[in-house]
Structures are given as structure tokens and as C-alpha cells.
Design a protein around this motif. Structure first.
Motif, PDB file in Angstrom:
ATOM      1  N   HIS A  71      -0.823  36.740 -26.122  1.00  0.00           N
ATOM      2  CA  HIS A  71      -0.265  35.676 -26.511  1.00  0.00           C
ATOM      3  C   HIS A  71       0.484  34.846 -25.354  1.00  0.00           C
ATOM      4  O   HIS A  71       1.557  34.289 -25.522  1.00  0.00           O
ATOM      5  N   VAL A  72      -0.248  34.758 -24.420  1.00  0.00           N
ATOM      6  CA  VAL A  72       0.166  33.966 -22.963  1.00  0.00           C
ATOM      7  C   VAL A  72       0.009  32.526 -23.701  1.00  0.00           C
ATOM      8  O   VAL A  72      -1.097  32.141 -24.249  1.00  0.00           O
ATOM      9  N   MET A  73       0.851  31.458 -23.394  1.00  0.00           N
ATOM     10  CA  MET A  73       1.107  30.051 -23.541  1.00  0.00           C
ATOM     11  C   MET A  73       1.897  29.476 -22.493  1.00  0.00           C
ATOM     12  O   MET A  73       3.181  29.384 -22.729  1.00  0.00           O
ATOM     13  N   GLU A  74       1.293  29.103 -21.353  1.00  0.00           N
ATOM     14  CA  GLU A  74       2.325  28.561 -20.323  1.00  0.00           C
ATOM     15  C   GLU A  74       1.773  27.448 -19.807  1.00  0.00           C
ATOM     16  O   GLU A  74       0.365  27.134 -19.727  1.00  0.00           O
ATOM     17  N   GLN A  75       2.672  26.465 -19.225  1.00  0.00           N
ATOM     18  CA  GLN A  75       2.366  25.291 -18.446  1.00  0.00           C
ATOM     19  C   GLN A  75       2.582  25.302 -17.168  1.00  0.00           C
ATOM     20  O   GLN A  75       3.678  25.831 -16.695  1.00  0.00           O
ATOM     21  N   LEU A  76       1.596  25.212 -16.155  1.00  0.00           N
ATOM     22  CA  LEU A  76       1.781  25.438 -14.805  1.00  0.00           C
ATOM     23  C   LEU A  76       1.632  24.008 -14.101  1.00  0.00           C
ATOM     24  O   LEU A  76       0.982  23.113 -14.470  1.00  0.00           O
ATOM     25  N   GLU A  77       1.757  23.933 -12.930  1.00  0.00           N
ATOM     26  CA  GLU A  77       1.807  23.038 -11.955  1.00  0.00           C
ATOM     27  C   GLU A  77       1.304  23.344 -10.660  1.00  0.00           C
ATOM     28  O   GLU A  77       2.046  24.460 -10.085  1.00  0.00           O
ATOM     29  N   ILE A  78       0.621  22.842  -9.715  1.00  0.00           N
ATOM     30  CA  ILE A  78      -0.022  23.115  -8.436  1.00  0.00           C
ATOM     31  C   ILE A  78       0.111  21.699  -7.789  1.00  0.00           C
ATOM     32  O   ILE A  78      -0.406  20.626  -8.083  1.00  0.00           O
ATOM     33  N   ASP A  79       0.941  21.674  -6.492  1.00  0.00           N
ATOM     34  CA  ASP A  79       0.786  20.692  -5.692  1.00  0.00           C
ATOM     35  C   ASP A  79       0.188  20.692  -4.296  1.00  0.00           C
ATOM     36  O   ASP A  79       0.379  21.828  -3.916  1.00  0.00           O
ATOM     37  N   TRP A  80      -0.273  19.780  -3.821  1.00  0.00           N
ATOM     38  CA  TRP A  80      -0.921  20.155  -2.340  1.00  0.00           C
ATOM     39  C   TRP A  80      -0.588  18.782  -1.570  1.00  0.00           C
ATOM     40  O   TRP A  80      -0.108  17.733  -1.989  1.00  0.00           O
ATOM     41  N   LYS A  81      -0.874  18.641  -0.183  1.00  0.00           N
ATOM     42  CA  LYS A  81      -0.681  17.712   0.485  1.00  0.00           C
ATOM     43  C   LYS A  81      -1.388  16.553   0.347  1.00  0.00           C
ATOM     44  O   LYS A  81      -2.510  16.339   0.009  1.00  0.00           O
ATOM     45  N   TYR A  82      -0.819  15.182   0.674  1.00  0.00           N
ATOM     46  CA  TYR A  82      -1.613  13.918   0.701  1.00  0.00           C
ATOM     47  C   TYR A  82      -2.696  13.933   1.732  1.00  0.00           C
ATOM     48  O   TYR A  82      -2.887  14.682   2.776  1.00  0.00           O
ATOM     49  N   THR A  83      -3.775  12.863   1.662  1.00  0.00           N
ATOM     50  CA  THR A  83      -4.763  12.758   2.376  1.00  0.00           C
ATOM     51  C   THR A  83      -5.367  11.511   2.266  1.00  0.00           C
ATOM     52  O   THR A  83      -4.781  10.628   1.441  1.00  0.00           O
ATOM     53  N   ASP A  84      -6.341  11.131   2.910  1.00  0.00           N
ATOM     54  CA  ASP A  84      -7.009   9.718   2.632  1.00  0.00           C
ATOM     55  C   ASP A  84      -7.484   9.761   1.144  1.00  0.00           C
ATOM     56  O   ASP A  84      -7.555  10.741   0.504  1.00  0.00           O
ATOM     57  N   ALA A  85      -7.297   8.303   0.668  1.00  0.00           N
ATOM     58  CA  ALA A  85      -7.459   8.426  -0.777  1.00  0.00           C
ATOM     59  C   ALA A  85      -8.838   9.022  -1.322  1.00  0.00           C
ATOM     60  O   ALA A  85      -8.708   9.637  -2.498  1.00  0.00           O
ATOM     61  N   ILE A  86     -10.013   8.488  -0.740  1.00  0.00           N
ATOM     62  CA  ILE A  86     -11.085   8.987  -1.105  1.00  0.00           C
ATOM     63  C   ILE A  86     -11.190  10.655  -1.149  1.00  0.00           C
ATOM     64  O   ILE A  86     -11.427  11.386  -2.155  1.00  0.00           O
ATOM     65  N   GLN A  87     -10.490  11.070  -0.217  1.00  0.00           N
ATOM     66  CA  GLN A  87     -10.602  12.475  -0.076  1.00  0.00           C
ATOM     67  C   GLN A  87      -9.501  13.374  -0.846  1.00  0.00           C
ATOM     68  O   GLN A  87      -9.864  14.515  -1.397  1.00  0.00           O
ATOM     69  N   ALA A  88      -8.469  12.619  -1.367  1.00  0.00           N
ATOM     70  CA  ALA A  88      -7.624  12.905  -2.257  1.00  0.00           C
ATOM     71  C   ALA A  88      -8.198  13.128  -3.418  1.00  0.00           C
ATOM     72  O   ALA A  88      -7.862  14.134  -4.404  1.00  0.00           O
ATOM     73  N   ALA A  89      -9.194  12.227  -3.905  1.00  0.00           N
ATOM     74  CA  ALA A  89      -9.914  12.261  -5.154  1.00  0.00           C
ATOM     75  C   ALA A  89     -10.982  13.348  -5.212  1.00  0.00           C
ATOM     76  O   ALA A  89     -11.104  13.997  -6.295  1.00  0.00           O
ATOM     77  N   ASP A  90     -11.598  13.563  -4.019  1.00  0.00           N
ATOM     78  CA  ASP A  90     -12.479  14.763  -3.953  1.00  0.00           C
ATOM     79  C   ASP A  90     -11.695  16.062  -4.105  1.00  0.00           C
ATOM     80  O   ASP A  90     -12.225  17.309  -4.710  1.00  0.00           O
ATOM     81  N   ASN A  91     -10.702  16.027  -3.282  1.00  0.00           N
ATOM     82  CA  ASN A  91      -9.789  17.399  -3.391  1.00  0.00           C
ATOM     83  C   ASN A  91      -9.406  17.788  -4.838  1.00  0.00           C
ATOM     84  O   ASN A  91      -9.621  18.872  -5.278  1.00  0.00           O
TER      85      ASN A  91
END
Length: 639
Positions: free
Chosen positions: A258-278
Motif C-alpha cells: 500500500h505504498v503511495m508516495e510523492q517524491l522529488e529529485i533535484d540536480w544541478k543546472y547546465t546548458d539548456a540543451i544538455q539540461a533537457a537531455d539530462n
């Protein structure tokens, strides 16, 4: 935990190693990488995937890296461009970004003791050998245009350097660095479990889950995910519980269910295209690791009604690299203690706010995304910003569309947080349209040669006041909780009415043709690509409403059955059931003389009466919510 040695695995091949000799050497040193896939992003945000055996790739590598692989129009969403009669589409590798190895953690090679990997190469989509037509090329072209225009504007209006720390003229600048990052929220649950909406709502209201410690399989999966993401070099900053979720239960075998959880993961910024790829690769890793532990992952914006949805706050920054290599922020003011931003920063923010009506369809392009954008759930519905009540009091107003992030002691941290995107937003197009709007605002500000103080006054203008750039009958800044401080009528008057359906959102393209022109500049989003996106989004809305939402609603209506018996009931039960049955028939039951709401909506879609279909969609949603509340009340009174 992981039962293989991740230190022996290959995770990325950086741009400096993309020549054929280096690629061959690296792949030969990592025989666990057995496949290669070229990844193109179409107008719907879908990515391609194919399995080329590494052996075949190495045999023909020079040709493949130069000319890519070929697919056809039926396998990618490029309406009005690639169709069955004109279907040739090439997937051409991008050699300027990181290439990723995507591992199948359910297929561990016995010989090497490592998961089987696929080298995923981010790529461009090219129709008929000459026309670049995917989301990736739109973002690349937007960034190229922005950098060229920004240099020209800075040269023509050197006054701005009086308000930027670290550069005295455009001649000091070698290049511009367009930085971005996203924050990924998602829900995990044990398969087939359905959330108790009341318990989810209570847990959210009491903040029982927010930033709390994780347990069991969720903890293990989250820790493994963070370890693996760090190996990719994403610079993971944290993973934590979000506001949504309920406490799991342990079974007799020591496993949590009965697991029901909301999570978040954050990582560092980078060049805009690379950020979308990441971000694209992060989602695959999250899903693969959590499902390995028997947990279902959803990136839907609003998987459960009545509780918080999942956002993907997108950060937008702009810096300059001086000729000596030092980075300086173009958004930060010369004095962090005197001004909120430089003129470039104010222009960027004003550009997003002024043009947001036509950016929004690129951000919230699905029924699911608009279900999330409702008052009261920390999701923005108003085109408004917050700067902070003073330069030394940074804003943390979570009710605005775009927030200014600044640190008095760290000018390089100055950036904007766009709070509307969700995990299924096409980040390539979100960033492309946002940065085109940024340049529109910067251009207007620099050509007017406005100071930071003048621009703060513009951004803080009252309804009915004239401005050199922003619209007269609007306000754009509030330091208050916009859901508590204003009535709904006041919000709509001051900040504009938020679209409630995909069709209403798309209508902005026709209402604001002058704002659409912002995207056409520099041939970044030519008319054919713009119309292709509009057609793709419209088609998706129609099909989802017609063939998924309406049938699902019918299934829900049928599940709302009479529960009381003729031997065990009260007059209250009868009253409740009569109300319920009346609504059920209005929504879903046709008669000789009257058609149900569901039938009317399907017929409106079939007849391309989209205004009517949109209005009916909202009416159906309202009636279903009413039915849900009544049926819950009815069931609670039964013994």
C-alpha cells in the motif's frame, strides 16, 4: 542494494570523446554496452529508440554518425510535415552534448556481471534530408538566435553595463551561457493499489509526508537512483518526499505494501540543451530503478484528484563568459543590496510574463497538465511574479507563475523559477519558447534604456496604468498569496483568465497573433513547425477526450451502483441514491429525446465543434466531481 559494481560501468561519453577512434575504444573497453540507439524528440515530445547491435554500429560507425539512421513519418509525431506519402525522416546524432548509456537492470549479463547497456545518442530529426523539424533543433535555434540578438543589443545599448557587475562592455564577453535545470516530482506506488483520496488529502493538509524519512523499498530505490544519477555526472543535489502520500503498511514478510508516495529529485543546472537531455535520461533511470523494486512510477501531472499534482519547476538563467574565462550573471544587478536585478534580468522576466499566453500551450498541452493547475495546490494559475518585499528579503511566494530566485551573497544564483511545467512537459519547447520571450523583453528594455528602478516600477504597475512594454489593463507583480489575497474575479481581472481545457489554451494562438510573432523571429519556429505543433496538440486532445476520458468516465458512472438493500436502508440512503442516479443519467444515459453529456461531447468532437466540446468537457468534469462527492457520502452511511 545494487548487486553489481557500478564503478565498472560506463555512463556517459562526453563531446570531447565523440570522434570515431575514441568511441570505438570506449565501447570496446565496455562490452556490457551491447546496443546503440539514436534519440530524436518529435513535436509531441516523444523520443525515438531503436536497438542497433554495437557490432553493427562499429562496422559502419563513420557513416552512421554522419548520416544517422532513417525512420518514417508514421513512427514520429510530425503532423503536416512527415506523413505516409512523404515519410522520409533521418535521425542525425548531436555531437555537441553528452551521450548516455541506458542500462537494463533486469538483464544482467552473466559473463561480465553487469546490466546490459544501450548507448543513447541525442539526435536531430531531419525531413527529406534538409528540413530540421524536431523539438531539439527548435531549442538549438532559439538559443543561437538569442545569443546573436543579445550581443547586438548589448553593443547598441552600452548603458546597461552600468548595472552589470563584471563587464564594462560587450567586447569583454567571449560567449553567453544559457543555463537551465528542472526539478522532477513523481508518484510511486505498489501496483494495483488505489489511493484513498480522503486519506491522501488529510496527510497533505497535515503535512505528514513532506520531507519525511523514507522507508523500505521506497528508501532503497531512492538511494540507488541517486547513486546512479551521480555516476552520470548530473550533480544530484537531493532527493526527498514531496507533499503528497500516505504511510505504507508492512506485511508479515517484512515488505511494505500500500505504498503511495510523492517524491522529488533535484540536480544541478547546465546548458539548456544538455539540461533537457539530462531530464530525459533521469526519468528513465527513476522508472527503471523503482520498478526493479516492484514500485510503479507515474510522471502524470495530476494522477489523483483532490491532492497535489506533480510539477517540474524549470529554472532559467543567463550568464556571460568573459574572455578571461570568468562567468558573470547577466540577471544580477551591480549591487545586490540596491536592486533586484539588472535591466537584462527585468527584461527577461517581463518578456515571459507579457508573452505567457502563447508560451502556455507549449507547457500545458494535455488534459492531465491542466487538471494540475488549480487554485490551492501550489500550482500557478495566474500570470504574475514575485520579487520579494525588499531586496534583502528574497521571495518564497509559491503561488506565482514565475519566481525570482536570488541570493544577496551569490549573484550567480540569480535566476527565474517557472512553476507551471509538469514532468510530461516537452522541456525542449518549454525552454525554446521561454527564451524567445526572454529576448523579446530584453530587447524592449534595452532599446528603451530603462534603469532597474524604472523597470521595478513598470513590473509593479497597477491595473489601468500605461507602460512602455507591459499591457495597460493587467498587473504583473504580487507579494501576497494570490489565492488568499484576491477573489477569483479579482485574479481574472488583474492577471488574466487561466485556460481550463487544452482547446482554450490553444485558442491563445489566435487571440494573440502579435505574440506568436516572437517565436517566428530568426526562423526559430517557422509557420510549418508552429502549425505542426498545434495540430499534434489538438489531435492528442481530441483522441484522448474521445477515446480515453469519455470511456473512462462511462466506466466510473457504471461503478456508481446502488449499494443499499431493500431490507437495510434509511430515508437518507434513498434521498442520496435518487440524487446520484439522476446525475448518472444526465452524464451517461441517452433517451429517445435527449442525449447524455458524454454523447454530446463525442458528437461535438466528431463534428469539429471544438468550442462546444471544450464546454461540455468542463460540464462533464463538474458533474463527475459532484457525483463523486455524493457517492462518497452515500457509501459512508451504509452499514
Amino acid at each position: 542494494m545494487l548487486d553489481f559494481d557500478i564503478d565498472k560501468m560506463l555512463f556517459t561519453i562526453p563531446p570531447e570523446n565523440h570522434d570515431c577512434r575514441e568511441v570505438r575504444r570506449i565501447l570496446e573497453e565496455h562490452p556490457e554496452v551491447e546496443f546503440v540507439s539514436f534519440v530524436g524528440i518529435d513535436m509531441g515530445g516523444h523520443d525515438t529508440d531503436e536497438k542497433i547491435p554495437v557490432r553493427a554500429f562499429l562496422e559502419d560507425m563513420e557513416k552512421l554518425l554522419e548520416h544517422g539512421v532513417q525512420t518514417d513519418g508514421s513512427s514520429v509525431a510530425l503532423p503536416m510535415i512527415a506523413d505516409l506519402g512523404n515519410a522520409k525522416v533521418d535521425i542525425i546524432p548531436d555531437k555537441t552534448v553528452n551521450w548516455y548509456v541506458d542500462y537494463n537492470y533486469r538483464n544482467v549479463c552473466a559473463k561480465y556481471g553487469l546490466p546490459v547497456g544501450t548507448l543513447r545518442i541525442p539526435s536531430f530529426l531531419v525531413h527529406n534530408e534538409t528540413f530540421e523539424c524536431g523539438s531539439r533543433s527548435i531549442l538549438r535555434n532559439a538559443l543561437r538566435y538569442m545569443k546573436e540578438e543579445l550581443r547586438r543589443e548589448l553593443r547598441e545599448h552600452p548603458y546597461v553595463f552600468r548595472y552589470i557587475e563584471g563587464a564594462d562592455s560587450v567586447d569583454d564577453i567571449d560567449d553567453f551561457v544559457v543555463t537551465s535545470a528542472t526539478e522532477l516530482e513523481f508518484w510511486v506506488r505498489t501496483p494495483d493499489d488505489k489511493g484513498d483520496r480522503e486519506q491522501l488529502f488529510i496527510a497533505q493538509t497535515l503535512k505528514e509526508q513532506y520531507w519525511k524519512r523514507t522507508y523500505g523499498e521506497v528508501r532503497t530505490a531512492l538511494e540507488e537512483t541517486l547513486l546512479i544519477l551521480d555516476k552520470y555526472g548530473f550533480g544530484v543535489e537531493m532527493g526527498h518526499k514531496e507533499v503528497g502520500g500516505v504511510k505504507a503498511r508492512m506485511n508479515n514478510g517484512g515488505q511494505y505494501n500500500h505504498v503511495m508516495e510523492q517524491l522529488e529529485i533535484d540536480w544541478k543546472y547546465t546548458d539548456a540543451i544538455q539540461a533537457a537531455d539530462n531530464e530525459n535520461q533521469v526519468k528513465y533511470v527513476v522508472r527503471d530503478i523503482f520498478t526493479r523494486h516492484g514500485l510503479d512510477v507515474t510522471f502524470m501531472a495530476k494522477p489523483f484528484e483532490g491532492v497535489a499534482g506533480s510539477g517540474e519547476h524549470t529554472h532559467i538563467g543567463l550568464a556571460a563568459r568573459r574572455k578571461d574565462g570568468k562567468l558573470i550573471s547577466l540577471f544580477a544587478p551591480r549591487s545586490m543590496k540596491e536592486d533586484f536585478m539588472s535591466p537584462v534580468g527585468f527584461g527577461a522576466l517581463m518578456g515571459i510574463l507579457k508573452n505567457y499566453e502563447v508560451i502556455n500551450p507549449f507547457i500545458s498541452s494535455s488534459n492531465d497538465s491542466l487538471n494540475r493547475l488549480k487554485p490551492g495546490y501550489e500550482a500557478p494559475v495566474c500570470i504574475v511574479t514575485s520579487l520579494g518585499k525588499a531586496v534583502d528579503k528574497p521571495s518564497r511566494n509559491r503561488t506565482v507563475l514565475v519566481g525570482l530566485i536570488r541570493d544577496v551573497h551569490n549573484p550567480m544564483a540569480t535566476r527565474f523559477e517557472l512553476r507551471a511545467p509538469n514532468p510530461k512537459s516537452n522541456t525542449y519547447l518549454v525552454l525554446a519558447t521561454s527564451y524567445m520571450a526572454v529576448m523579446d523583453g530584453v530587447k524592449a528594455v534595452l532599446e528603451a534604456e530603462k534603469t532597474p528602478k524604472e523597470l521595478e516600477a513598470s513590473l509593479s504597475k497597477k491595473y489601468g496604468e500605461e507602460d512602455f512594454y507591459l499591457e495597460k489593463d493587467r498587473e504583473y507583480r504580487s507579494e501576497e498569496d494570490v489565492f488568499e489575497y484576491y477573489t477569483e474575479e479579482e485574479r481574472e481581472k488583474l492577471f488574466g483568465r487561466a485556460p481550463a481545457t487544452v482547446w482554450e489554451n490553444l485558442e491563445a494562438f489566435d487571440r494573440y497573433p502579435e505574440k506568436i510573432e516572437v517565436f517566428n523571429r530568426g526562423n526559430v519556429l517557422p509557420n510549418i513547425l508552429f502549425e505542426s505543433y498545434r495540430e499534434q496538440t489538438l489531435s492528442q486532445w481530441k483522441l484522448e477526450l474521445h477515446d480515453r476520458l469519455i470511456p473512462n468516465t462511462m466506466g466510473f458512472i457504471r461503478s456508481c451502483r446502488k449499494r443499499h438493500t431493500d431490507e437495510d436502508f434509511s430515508d437518507y440512503d434513498i434521498k442520496n441514491w435518487l440524487e446520484i442516479d439522476k446525475i448518472r443519467h444526465e452524464i451517461a444515459k441517452d433517451t429517445i429525446t435527449d442525449k447524455s453529456l458524454l454523447t454530446q461531447a463525442k458528437e461535438a468532437l466528431d463534428a469539429r465543434q471544438y468550442d462546444r466540446a471544450s464546454a461540455l468537457q468542463l460540464e462533464i468534469k463538474r458533474r463527475v466531481e459532484e457525483l463523486t462527492a455524493l457517492y462518497t457520502r452515500y457509501k459512508k452511511n451504509l452499514l
